[in-house]
Design an enzyme around this catalytic site. Structure first.
Site, PDB file in Angstrom:
ATOM      1  N   ASN A   1      -2.830  -6.548   5.287  1.00 30.65           N
ATOM      2  CA  ASN A   1      -2.944  -7.594   4.279  1.00 30.65           C
ATOM      3  C   ASN A   1      -3.927  -8.663   4.758  1.00 30.65           C
ATOM      4  O   ASN A   1      -3.811  -9.152   5.882  1.00 30.65           O
ATOM      5  CB  ASN A   1      -1.584  -8.257   4.047  1.00 30.65           C
ATOM      6  CG  ASN A   1      -0.463  -7.252   3.939  1.00 30.65           C
ATOM      7  OD1 ASN A   1      -0.462  -6.397   3.079  1.00 30.65           O
ATOM      8  ND2 ASN A   1       0.503  -7.359   4.842  1.00 30.65           N
TER       9      ASN A   1
ATOM     10  N   GLU B   1      -5.900  -2.971  12.734  1.00 34.54           N
ATOM     11  CA  GLU B   1      -5.670  -3.824  11.559  1.00 34.54           C
ATOM     12  C   GLU B   1      -6.759  -4.878  11.410  1.00 34.54           C
ATOM     13  O   GLU B   1      -7.179  -5.198  10.288  1.00 34.54           O
ATOM     14  CB  GLU B   1      -4.293  -4.473  11.641  1.00 34.54           C
ATOM     15  CG  GLU B   1      -3.137  -3.491  11.740  1.00 34.54           C
ATOM     16  CD  GLU B   1      -3.176  -2.412  10.677  1.00 34.54           C
ATOM     17  OE1 GLU B   1      -3.471  -2.725   9.507  1.00 34.54           O
ATOM     18  OE2 GLU B   1      -2.895  -1.241  11.006  1.00 34.54           O
TER      19      GLU B   1
ATOM     20  N   GLU C   1       0.841  -1.191   0.000  1.00 32.00           N
ATOM     21  CA  GLU C   1       0.000   0.000   0.000  1.00 32.00           C
ATOM     22  C   GLU C   1       0.880   1.247   0.000  1.00 32.00           C
ATOM     23  O   GLU C   1       1.844   1.326   0.761  1.00 32.00           O
ATOM     24  CB  GLU C   1      -0.917   0.019   1.221  1.00 32.00           C
ATOM     25  CG  GLU C   1      -1.985   1.085   1.114  1.00 32.00           C
ATOM     26  CD  GLU C   1      -2.957   1.072   2.303  1.00 32.00           C
ATOM     27  OE1 GLU C   1      -4.112   1.484   2.116  1.00 32.00           O
ATOM     28  OE2 GLU C   1      -2.550   0.661   3.401  1.00 32.00           O
TER      29      GLU C   1
ATOM     30  N   ALA D   1       1.815  -0.887  10.811  1.00 29.88           N
ATOM     31  CA  ALA D   1       1.287  -2.199  10.437  1.00 29.88           C
ATOM     32  C   ALA D   1       0.613  -2.080   9.077  1.00 29.88           C
ATOM     33  O   ALA D   1       0.374  -0.980   8.579  1.00 29.88           O
ATOM     34  CB  ALA D   1       0.294  -2.706  11.483  1.00 29.88           C
TER      35      ALA D   1
END
Length: 913
Positions: free
Chosen positions: A327, A360, A190, A324
């Protein structure tokens, strides 16, 4: 504003159709490409061949790929070599071609592409000639015959370097307990770096299924987004195949290869959850695994949708540029954000791990399952994850009172959003560079603050049900801001788009001013808040917001709450004749600052500070400080106000007080610093004396955190010799027996001793940094090296940021910290100027941007002029408005120094004497 069309609709139309608005003649573009040194011919078959220009569309958008060819599946095979820092790859991409074409464009950069060929359901394999355009990060494939609409399979062979830039497919390095060096390979894609690992359609709305195969050394372990479907041996290599992913964006693909170890899985419903570390750090996983399991379970209940992956791995990477990365199924972390010893960590360190892990996990739905259509909608991912991390952690640990401490995050957003060079939460994004600059407090903290305000306005249950509707409606697809408002509005049965438009699509925030006239009428007005009022322009004067105002009015000893939606510039509200005090922004949920008329503020505080909630006390101080910096309140009135809070025992209120004293420390002259130190000691002293140095039976974790922060501020900002001597004594006891000292106090001891330290202490702390047993301890001692006063020691630290001794994930932040050290900022700035080119090459771009934030501490007129000259002469671009914001923050500090310097000196000297 166009008549009959809202600002929101205009911005959405621009962002959705930007590729049609930004076209340029392709012939001109192609000529510039072939004449550019960035262009490479990349296949043996096509070297020296001219491309068939007639088959290429006659217009091109430099930032958005054409939509006539769409990928639906990637079969990836990658073979990383950690010794040579190279990787080889092959992929077969299943495509849907929607209209006849002989030209395919996809993203690729820093890759050597050996060949590309395509085949359909019938007919022969067709070879492509290739052109790589490094400037636009694209690969152009040209075919000699037309490809008809239908399903095709494109196979590309390529190779690349495992870089050291902490982006794309990169190599991380660490040493084991015996001092031996090891490598692992990890990914960070990203916003637009998947194209550095494999050619792809690297835009968020090109969602596809990914089937990854990793060919690795048998001594290594491989992790990717999904469970392993098979393992085999072939030619001395281990072939690890992973199950198909769900349909998702390229930036969520991940693969990690190296000597890594997992925890035993914890089952959360049907999901196996594990934490991964390099060898020797498994004992630091328990806390992270606990919050991971708790938040995953919480989100499944809150969203009403099961976790969308087939497993969930959380991996701690030694070198990682961000905190972080979400994914799907393989979340990667900086070690400090995942690994922690709950017994030796401070409350703040535990809180950070909990927040990041919950953040996350929240992304598995907001961002992974439902993804923004383009980067202008990044806030949909990040603001919601920031909001939801607090919701989840607050449910897990209600005694941590996370919504109280969220006020500090909100204040950080205010500090940027009060600038002339702020931006809307959402705005049209064209270049990937601009997308990277959106990872800031406006996207995260302002976005989350606005969501919190909306949640409190329509009600938490209604808000949750609207979120569920949004996720169910757009699962496995992409969505825009308006899609969220539609779902929330449908459930709330309120005009949510009309309410939220101003908060999302225009810059800044309102300053709400409250006055009471002789007829006992409360007048409330709104205007845009700005720190530099003399630089306001006409359009900002016309800005208005729909402000959910929650007010608490006390009359005759009784309180009542009044709620209105302020849509106009000004409104009046009749007050009862026996009114006593008025609190604007009850609960502090609104994203606006309040300026009380002096008599109203005095009444409010005289009515009893202890009757105000923590967030309300915090907001009063925070708003008073902001209006002081902006020139609405005098510096002497603010400093007098702080005396009312010496009995305060909340860490958040003290945090904003200490922040304001730190700001003054940056703008006072050297000869006035001792007077400021005396002032700080007077304000902090009663609380420090009351709390002492050791925990008391039954006290909260938050009190322990406050104790450490107050001691640290008293020893450094207050330069208190008694505190400094006691810190040295306790630190010696800590070195002999770590359990003898409260973990919340240890960082204060380290920072105080660094602040007063000499070369011997520097050497001791450096050795502690190198031998640290936890990521938090390592970070504590590393950043203590930026707090020393001797210029020679600071110069040594600066040199180490570019000679390989300090990880590039940390080095730019260490430089920024020294820029903020009033004893070393001049030498640090000289170092940055001298070594800019080297730092630009070495540091991750995100880290370089953050490093430059330190220039706002160079708060003298002479340094400001030099800073502006340096950046302007070199035409440095940090992406978006980042540099302009830093320069404006510097101007604000210097402006306050020039405006209030004499009055501040007189006040402090009178106080000191």
């Amino acid at each position: 504003m166009t008549e009959g069309i809202s600002r929101r609709q205009i911005l959405q139309a621009i962002s959705r159709h930007a590729r049609f608005l930004l076209t340029i003649p392709f012939a001109s573009f192609l000529n510039s490409c072939f004449s550019s040194p960035f262009v490479q011919a990349a296949t043996t078959r096509s070297k020296g061949e001219d491309m068939n220009q007639n088959a290429i569309p006659d217009t091109v958008d430099p930032y958005r790929l054409p939509r006539h060819v769409v990928p639906t599946r990637y079969d990836l095979r990658l073979e990383p070599d950690l010794t040579t820092a190279r990787f080889a790859g092959q992929e077969t991409i299943t495509l849907t071609i929607h209209q006849p074409t002989s030209h395919i464009v996809l993203n690729a950069i820093e890759l050597d592409i050996a060949s590309a060929q395509i085949e359909g359901d019938t007919g022969p394999m067709r070879q492509a000639s290739l052109m790589l355009n490094a400037e636009l990060q694209r690969c152009h494939l040209q075919f000699t015959t037309t490809l008809s609409p239908g399903t095709w399979k494109l196979t590309i062979a390529f190779s690349g370097a495992l870089n050291d830039k902490l982006r794309g497919f990169y190599r991380s390095t660490y040493k084991d307990e015996q001092g031996m060096t090891h490598h692992l390979a990890a990914t960070q894609f990203e916003a637009t770096d998947a194209r550095r690992a494999f050619p792809c359609w690297d835009e968020p709305d090109f969602k596809a299924v990914f089937a990854t195969t990793l060919v690795i050394d048998p001594v290594f372990t491989a992790v990717s987004n999904t469970m392993i479907s098979s393992e085999a041996r072939e030619g001395g290599k281990k072939i690890v195949r992973f199950a198909d992913t769900m349909k998702m964006s390229t930036y969520l693909v991940a693969f990690i290869v190296g000597r890594i170890e997992p925890t035993e899985p914890v089952m959360v419903g049907n999901t196996a959850l594990r934490l991964w570390t390099i060898p020797g750090k498994q004992h630091l996983t328990k806390f992270g695994q606990d919050i991971a399991a708790a938040s995953l379970s919480f989100f499944e209940r809150y969203y009403g949708i099961p976790y969308p992956g087939d497993k969930l791995d959380l991996l701690a990477i030694p070198d990682f540029a961000s905190g972080a990365m979400e994914n799907l199924g393989a979340i990667t972390y900086r070690e400090t954000a995942l690994l922690v010893d709950r017994h030796s960590a401070t409350h703040g360190e535990l809180e950070r791990v909990a927040d990041v892990v919950a953040h996350e996990n929240a992304h598995m739905w907001f961002g992974d399952l439902v993804t923004m259509s383009w980067w202008n909608g990044l806030w949909l991912n990040e603001a919601f994850a920031t909001f939801m991390e607090i919701v989840a952690v607050d449910a897990w640990k209600p005694d941590w009172k996370r919504w109280d401490s969220f006020g500090m995050a909100r204040a950080a957003a205010f500090s940027v959003d009060g600038l002339r060079n702020t931006r809307p939460i959402e705005f049209p994004v064209q270049a990937p560079k601009d997308a990277e600059a959106m990872f800031d407090v406006l996207t995260y903290e302002k976005g989350a603050s606005v969501l919190r305000m909306l949640e409190q306005h329509i009600g938490p249950t209604v808000f949750r049900d609207g979120v569920r509707d949004y996720l169910h409606t757009h699962a496995y697809g992409n969505a825009d801001t308006n899609d969220l408002w539609v779902s929330l509005g449908k459930i709330a049965k309120q005009p949510v788009p009309e309410l939220m438009e101003g908060w999302i699509f225009q810059p800044g925030f309102p300053l709400v001013t409250a006055t009471v006239g002789p007829s006992s009428e409360l007048t409330i007005s709104q205007q845009r808040f700005r720190y530099l009022r003399d630089e306001q322009s006409g359009p900002s004067e016309d800005q208005q917001w729909h402000i959910p105002l929650h007010m608490r009015i006390t009359a005759n000893g009784k309180t009542s709450t009044t709620r209105i939606l302020l849509k106009e510039k000004k409104t009046t509200i009749p007050l009862p004749p026996d009114w006593e005090s008025i609190l604007i922004n009850e609960g502090s949920h609104g994203f606006y600052r309040v300026r009380y008329a002096p008599d109203l503020l005095d009444r409010l505080l005289s009515d009893g500070i202890d009757r105000l909630g923590v967030t309300e006390r915090f907001s009063i101080v925070s708003d008073a400080w902001a209006t002081t910096v902006a020139g609405h309140m005098s510096i002497t009135n603010y400093l007098g106000l702080t005396a009312r809070f010496t009995a305060e025992r909340d860490k958040n209120v003290w945090a904003i007080l200490i922040d304001s004293f730190s700001f003054l420390n940056r703008i006072v002259t050297g000869e006035d610093r001792s007077a400021l130190e005396a002032f700080v000691r007077s304000r902090l002293g009663p609380a420090v004396a009351d709390l002492g140095w050791t925990p008391r039976s039954g006290e909260s974790e938050l009190t322990g955190q406050l104790r450490g922060e107050l001691i640290g501020a008293q020893g450094k900002l207050g330069n208190d010799p008694i505190i400094q001597r006691r810190a040295a004594e306790l630190y010696e006891a800590y070195c002999n027996d770590a359990a003898a000292v409260d973990p919340n106090v240890v960082p204060a001891l380290v920072s105080i001793l660094a602040h007063t330290g000499d070369a011997t202490r520097y050497k001791e702390f450096d050795e502690r940094f190198r031998s640290a047993s936890t990521p938090q301890e390592e970070r504590r001692y590393l950043f203590s090296l930026a707090s020393f006063q001797p210029k020679a020691l600071l110069g040594h630290t600066l040199a180490r940021t570019i000679n390989g001794e300090i990880r590039t994930q940390d080095a730019p932040f260490l430089v920024s910290a020294i820029l903020g050290n009033v004893y070393g900022r001049e030498s640090a700035w000289a170092f940055v100027k001298t070594n800019w080119e080297k730092m630009d090459r070495l540091f991750p771009k995100q880290g370089l941007r953050r490093m430059c934030g330190g220039i706002s501490s160079l708060a003298t007129p002479e340094l400001e002029r030099d800073v502006r000259d340096f950046f302007m002469t070199r035409k440095i671009d940090l992406g978006g408005k980042t540099l302009d914001q830093y320069l404006e923050q510097l101007r604000i500090a210097v402006n306050m120094r020039e405006r209030d310097g004499i009055v501040l000196r007189q006040y402090l000297q009178a106080f000191h004497t």
